[in-house]
Enzyme design. Structure first.
Site, PDB file in Angstrom:
ATOM      1  N   LYS A 108      95.074   2.993 -11.398  1.00 38.99           N
ATOM      2  CA  LYS A 108      93.597   2.676 -11.823  1.00 38.99           C
ATOM      3  C   LYS A 108      93.179   1.400 -12.445  1.00 38.99           C
ATOM      4  O   LYS A 108      94.103   0.949 -12.894  1.00 38.99           O
ATOM      5  CB  LYS A 108      92.788   3.963 -12.790  1.00 38.99           C
ATOM      6  CG  LYS A 108      91.484   4.044 -12.319  1.00 38.99           C
ATOM      7  CD  LYS A 108      91.181   5.044 -11.200  1.00 38.99           C
ATOM      8  CE  LYS A 108      89.697   5.180 -10.988  1.00 38.99           C
ATOM      9  NZ  LYS A 108      89.460   6.355 -10.048  1.00 38.99           N
TER      10      LYS A 108
HETATM   11  P1  NAD Z   1      78.763   5.278  -8.054  1.00 39.89           P
HETATM   12  O1  NAD Z   1      78.493   4.005  -8.836  1.00 39.89           O
HETATM   13  O2  NAD Z   1      78.549   5.029  -6.611  1.00 39.89           O
HETATM   14  O3  NAD Z   1      77.573   6.229  -8.541  1.00 39.89           O
HETATM   15  C1  NAD Z   1      77.611   6.607 -10.053  1.00 39.89           C
HETATM   16  C2  NAD Z   1      76.321   7.547 -10.135  1.00 39.89           C
HETATM   17  O4  NAD Z   1      76.393   7.824 -11.545  1.00 39.89           O
HETATM   18  C3  NAD Z   1      74.857   6.323  -9.965  1.00 39.89           C
HETATM   19  O5  NAD Z   1      74.134   7.416  -9.277  1.00 39.89           O
HETATM   20  C4  NAD Z   1      74.653   6.249 -11.403  1.00 39.89           C
HETATM   21  O6  NAD Z   1      72.918   5.764 -11.599  1.00 39.89           O
HETATM   22  C5  NAD Z   1      75.022   7.383 -12.099  1.00 39.89           C
HETATM   23  N1  NAD Z   1      74.915   7.273 -13.365  1.00 39.89           N
HETATM   24  C6  NAD Z   1      75.550   6.216 -14.132  1.00 39.89           C
HETATM   25  N2  NAD Z   1      75.311   6.370 -15.627  1.00 39.89           N
HETATM   26  C7  NAD Z   1      74.561   7.616 -15.768  1.00 39.89           C
HETATM   27  C8  NAD Z   1      74.233   8.262 -16.898  1.00 39.89           C
HETATM   28  N3  NAD Z   1      74.288   8.056 -18.046  1.00 39.89           N
HETATM   29  N4  NAD Z   1      73.723   9.533 -16.545  1.00 39.89           N
HETATM   30  C9  NAD Z   1      73.612  10.238 -15.280  1.00 39.89           C
HETATM   31  N5  NAD Z   1      73.991   9.352 -14.133  1.00 39.89           N
HETATM   32  C10 NAD Z   1      74.665   8.186 -14.265  1.00 39.89           C
HETATM   33  O7  NAD Z   1      80.147   5.849  -8.288  1.00 39.89           O
HETATM   34  P2  NAD Z   1      80.955   7.173  -7.498  1.00 39.89           P
HETATM   35  O8  NAD Z   1      81.775   6.441  -6.753  1.00 39.89           O
HETATM   36  O9  NAD Z   1      79.892   7.930  -6.977  1.00 39.89           O
HETATM   37  O10 NAD Z   1      81.841   7.761  -8.716  1.00 39.89           O
HETATM   38  C11 NAD Z   1      81.356   8.683  -9.601  1.00 39.89           C
HETATM   39  C12 NAD Z   1      82.309   9.471 -10.164  1.00 39.89           C
HETATM   40  O11 NAD Z   1      83.230  10.225  -9.044  1.00 39.89           O
HETATM   41  C13 NAD Z   1      83.386   8.679 -10.853  1.00 39.89           C
HETATM   42  O12 NAD Z   1      83.832   9.677 -12.142  1.00 39.89           O
HETATM   43  C14 NAD Z   1      84.510   8.356 -10.119  1.00 39.89           C
HETATM   44  O13 NAD Z   1      85.560   8.150 -10.991  1.00 39.89           O
HETATM   45  C15 NAD Z   1      84.811   9.646  -9.479  1.00 39.89           C
HETATM   46  N6  NAD Z   1      85.282   9.635  -8.148  1.00 39.89           N
HETATM   47  C16 NAD Z   1      84.722   8.610  -7.252  1.00 39.89           C
HETATM   48  C17 NAD Z   1      85.470   8.501  -5.881  1.00 39.89           C
HETATM   49  C18 NAD Z   1      85.061   7.710  -4.807  1.00 39.89           C
HETATM   50  O14 NAD Z   1      85.648   7.816  -3.657  1.00 39.89           O
HETATM   51  N7  NAD Z   1      83.930   6.850  -4.855  1.00 39.89           N
HETATM   52  C19 NAD Z   1      86.432   9.490  -5.704  1.00 39.89           C
HETATM   53  C20 NAD Z   1      87.174  10.416  -6.557  1.00 39.89           C
HETATM   54  C21 NAD Z   1      86.209  10.426  -7.772  1.00 39.89           C
END
Ligand code: NAD
Length: 429
Positions: free
Chosen positions: A119
Site C-alpha cells: 500500500k
Molecule cells: P474515493 O476517494 O473515490 O471516495 C471516498 C468517498 O469518501 C468520497 O465520497 C468522500 O467524500 C467520502 N468521505 C471522505 N471523508 C469522509 C468523511 N469524513 N465522512 C464521510 N464520507 C467521507 O475513495 P474510494 O476508492 O471509494 O475508497 C473508499 C474506501 O474503499 C477506502 O477505505 C478504500 O481503501 C476502500 N477501497 C477502495 C477500493 C477501490 O478500488 N477504489 C478497493 C478496495 C477498498
C-alpha cells in the site's frame, strides 16, 4: 486478542502511535489460536517486509515549493509482486499505510491471487491541489519510489483520493524512465492505455455480490431491503448503483461534506449526475439533508461504510440500526466495535472479503497487460462474480464449522495462505 495468544511481537517504533496499525495487529493476533501459529511465524507476519518514506517536493502553481510526505509499504514479498492502492488523504501516515498493506496480504490470500500485500499514500488533500499540481506530485512520488516498484515488484492501483488519471501518470512516468511502454506497472488505468473493462466498477460490484449472498443466507429478499452508504466516491457510488439495479432502496448516503436521506429511496442515476455536475450531495433536491454523525445510525437492512477507517467504534456500535454491515472501506470497524456487533447479532462481511473485488479485477488487468490481450466486460464480471462467491462461501463455511465470526474466518483463510507459502519457500539463507 485471545488470552492464549502466546506472544505479542513488539510494535516497531513510529508505528506504536498508530491506531490503524494496532488494529491490524490485533486482528492478526485474533487468528493465532485458530491457526495454531508458532511464535517465529507470527513474528514474520507481524512486521512489514519493506517500508519507504519519502519527501516529495512540488512546485505549486503560484511558484511556491511545497513538500509532501509519501509512503510505500510492502507488507510481504512471499506470494508475488506487492499489490495495493495509493491513497491521497491528509490522515495518511506510516501506520495507516502499513495496516492497509497488511490487510492487502490477507485479502490476496483469501482470493488466491498471486500477489503479496502492499500500500502507499501521500499526506495531502487532493481537493486543495490543481490538476497540474496533482500531476507533478504524482510524477515526483513515482520517481522517488521508482527503485521498489515494477510489474514484478510492486503494482499500484487507485484508492481513496486517487483515480484512473493518477495511475496513467504513474504508468507514463515509469515507462519514460525504463524506456518502453509498461502498462502492467499499475492497475486501474484508463482502458485506452491498457486498463481493464469493469475495473472502475469492480469493488462496488464485489461488495454487491457479497451483500446479495448474505441476504440469501438471512432469508431477506432484495425488494424488502434498504441500504445506507457512507461515501459516494468510487466504492460508495458504484455500490449504490449496483444495489439499486437489484431493487434495493438506498435510503441515506453521506460524503465528506454532508449526508442525505430519503426513506422512499434515493434516485441514484439522478444523484450521480448531480454530483458529477459539481453540486453538493446533501443539497440534492429529492431528499433531506441530515446530520452526518447520525448517518450510521439510520435504520436500514444493510449498512455500507465505503469511506474512512475506524468509523464504527465502541461509542456508536450499540446504536447501529441494521441487520448487516458490508465493509466497502478498509478498516471501518474497530475490534471493540466488532465484539459489540457480534453480541448484537449483526452480521459483518469483513473488508478483506467484501471489498476484494477491486484487487481481483486488478489481477485480471495485470494478466491481460502481460499477455497483451483484452477480455470483454462480460468475461471480467463473470469471473469476478465466480471468485467473489467462491471466497464468500469458503469464508462462510469456515465460520460456520468453527463457530467464528466472518471476520475471523476470513482473516484465518488469508493468513493461512500466506503462511503455507512462507513455509513451502522456507527461510533464506
Ligand atoms: P474515493 O476517494 O473515490 O471516495 C471516498 C468517498 O469518501 C468520497 O465520497 C468522500 O467524500 C467520502 N468521505 C471522505 N471523508 C469522509 C468523511 N469524513 N465522512 C464521510 N464520507 C467521507 O475513495 P474510494 O476508492 O471509494 O475508497 C473508499 C474506501 O474503499 C477506502 O477505505 C478504500 O481503501 C476502500 N477501497 C477502495 C477500493 C477501490 O478500488 N477504489 C478497493 C478496495 C477498498
Amino acid at each position: 486478542m485471545p488470552p492464549s495468544a502466546p506472544f505479542h511481537p513488539e510494535v516497531p517504533p513510529m508505528l506504536e502511535q498508530s491506531a490503524s496499525f494496532c488494529m491490524a495487529r490485533s486482528q492478526l493476533e485474533s487468528v493465532v489460536e485458530v491457526l495454531n501459529l508458532d511464535v517465529g511465524t507470527l513474528k514474520r507476519l507481524a512486521y512489514p517486509k519493506r517500508s519507504m518514506m519519502v519527501s516529495v517536493p512540488v512546485r505549486m502553481d503560484d511558484g511556491r515549493i511545497e513538500v509532501f510526505f509519501g509512503y510505500r509499504v510492502q507488507h510481504s514479498l512471499t506470494s508475488g509482486p506487492s499489490k495495493g492502492g495509493l491513497r491521497y488523504h491528509p490522515s495518511v501516515d506510516l501506520g495507516e499505510v502499513t495496516a492497509l498493506a497488511m490487510w492487502m496480504s490477507w485479502k490476496c490470500g483469501i482470493m488466491n491471487l498471486p500477489f503479496s500485500g502492499g500500500k502507499g499514500g501521500i499526506a495531502v488533500d487532493p481537493a486543495k491541489l490543481s490538476r497540474n499540481e496533482l500531476e507533478r506530485l504524482t510524477r515526483r512520488f513515482t520517481e522517488e519510489v521508482l527503485n521498489i516498484i515494477g510489474p514484478r515488484q510492486d503494482v499500484m492501483a487507485p484508492d481513496m483520493g486517487t483515480d484512473e488519471q493518477t495511475m496513467a501518470w504513474i504508468m507514463d512516468t515509469y515507462s519514460m524512465k525504463i524506456g518502453y511502454c509498461c502498462p502492467e506497472v499499475v492497475t486501474g488505468k484508463p482502458v485506452e492505455i491498457g486498463g481493464c473493462l469493469g475495473r472502475r466498477e469492480a469493488t462496488g460490484r464485489g461488495v454487491t455480490y457479497c451483500i446479495l449472498e448474505a441476504l440469501k443466507d438471512l432469508g431477506i429478499a432484495p425488494g424488502q431491503t434498504t441500504a445506507v452508504v457512507q461515501g459516494f466516491g468510487n466504492v460508495g457510488s458504484i455500490t449504490c448503483h449496483e444495489l439499486s439495479l437489484r431493487g434495493i432502496r438506498i435510503v441515506a448516503i453521506g460524503d465528506r461534506y454532508g449526508a442525505l436521506r430519503n426513506p422512499k429511496g434515493i434516485d441514484i442515476p439522478a444523484l450521480t449526475a448531480w454530483v458529477a455536475a459539481g453540486k453538493l450531495l446533501h443539497e440534492f433536491p429529492e431528499g433531506d439533508s441530515m446530520a452526518p454523525e447520525k448517518l450510521l445510525e439510520e435504520p436500514c437492512t444493510v449498512l455500507v461504510p465505503a469511506a474512512l477507517d475506524r468509523v464504527i467504534t465502541r461509542e456508536n456500535a450499540s446504536k447501529l440500526n441494521c441487520t448487516l454491515v458490508a465493509e466497502g472501506a478498509n478498516g471501518p470497524t474497530t475490534p471493540d466495535a466488532d465484539h459489540i456487533l457480534k453480541d448484537r447479532g449483526i452480521l459483518v462481511i469483513p473488508d478483506v472479503l467484501c471489498n476484494a473485488g477491486g484487487v481481483t479485477v486488478s489481477y485480471f488487468e495485470w494478466v491481460q497487460d502481460i499477455q497483451q490481450l483484452m477480455w470483454s466486460e462480460e468475461q471480467v464480471n463473470g469471473k469476478l462474480q465466480d471468485l467473489m462467491l467462491n471466497a464468500y462461501r469458503r469464508v462462510r463455511t469456515l465460520a460456520t464449522t468453527k463457530n467464528l465470526t466472518m471476520r475471523t474466518a476470513a482473516l484465518a483463510l488469508g493468513v493461512q495462505k500466506v503462511v503455507a507459502e512462507m513455509n513451502r519457500r522456507g527461510l533464506f539463507p
